[in-house]
Design an enzyme around this catalytic site. Sequence first.
Site, PDB file in Angstrom:
ATOM      1  CG  ASP A 262      -7.104  -1.560  -3.840  1.00 31.64           C
ATOM      2  OD1 ASP A 262      -7.433  -0.392  -3.599  1.00 31.64           O
ATOM      3  OD2 ASP A 262      -6.061  -2.080  -3.396  1.00 31.64           O
TER       4      ASP A 262
ATOM      5  CB  SER B  52      -0.950  -0.052   1.188  1.00 34.10           C
ATOM      6  OG  SER B  52      -1.937   0.936   1.098  1.00 34.10           O
TER       7      SER B  52
ATOM      8  CG  HIS C  65      -6.160  -1.529  -0.029  1.00 34.47           C
ATOM      9  ND1 HIS C  65      -5.199  -1.354  -1.005  1.00 34.47           N
ATOM     10  CD2 HIS C  65      -5.610  -1.066   1.127  1.00 34.47           C
ATOM     11  CE1 HIS C  65      -4.123  -0.821  -0.463  1.00 34.47           C
ATOM     12  NE2 HIS C  65      -4.342  -0.634   0.830  1.00 34.47           N
TER      13      HIS C  65
END
Length: 325
Positions: free
Chosen positions: A260, A167, A290
């Site tokens: 996502d 991320s 996510h």
Amino acid sequence: MTEIMPVSTDVDPELADAVTTLPDLDLADVDGGRRTLDSIVAAAGPADTTGVTVEEWLVPGAPGGPEVPVRIHTPDMCPDGNPAGRPVVLEIHGGGFVLGSAAHSEAFAAAVARATGAVVISVDYRLAPEHPYPAAADDCYAVLEWIASGAACLDIDPDRVVVLGDSAGGALAATVALRARDEGGPRIALQALLEPALDDRLETASMRGGGATAVWDNRKAAQSWRHYLGGQEPTEQSVPARRAGLTGLPPTYLTVNELDPLRDEGLVYAQRLLQAGVRVELHCWPGVFHGFTLVRGAGATRRAARSLYDAIVRATARTPVLDHD
């Protein structure tokens, strides 16, 4: 004008129940988000560090900057049969640039160490908004340089270094790889970018359609970049997707998730890397959102883990690893 469709909500059945229990970490309230994350990690209990020795070190930071705390995870087993000169993974946690710590990613780091035989070094980089760019990037790059210069005392091989980020950590990992290339820095055998946040412009179809997606949505993405940049104008140095040239970067393992908002910017970055002559292994995990790998025991989580472990082993093998039927 092309209509922007919402990101699909057709979640993998094994993950569907988990969606309703996942926390809403609102980055508009940074302190509240940090307290919530701390409570979630505490409720999960101690991380499984079986077969791994964990040490906390302070390493030199960037010139003029503070020392950087790291957690070093050394597996008991060595795949090469000789503990000297192990591969090493520089692990950079996620959290929207404002949440998380090396301790929070302990279970993940220990699992990578056990599965690959690599020493995993997790970075406790400085968090925004208190420390905007370039603080976190400087901390991560300083640890990479320390790994390269301190290989003998760590019994690791500086030619078998993986830079791994998830991320926001993926943005920092990509930034580290770009800086190492630009400055003639340490050699990186693989950059592993997991569901990375790469572009502050938030203009892709998946981002524009990601207003109600699980765990991470376009509002949180905008908040995270505002915290990270701290009012500075984005540049090629602070935002990986803004970099004009991607030639000469290390082989790349990159993952995106179907559900996502960050999906499309990862796909674009992978395509640009390929066009620049960089070897890329790209995975788009179907039916997942996510942060889905936090859902323990799900088939999708196990498949993603095996794929990552295999990529690290291949990239850091002393001799090429051949796939056989």
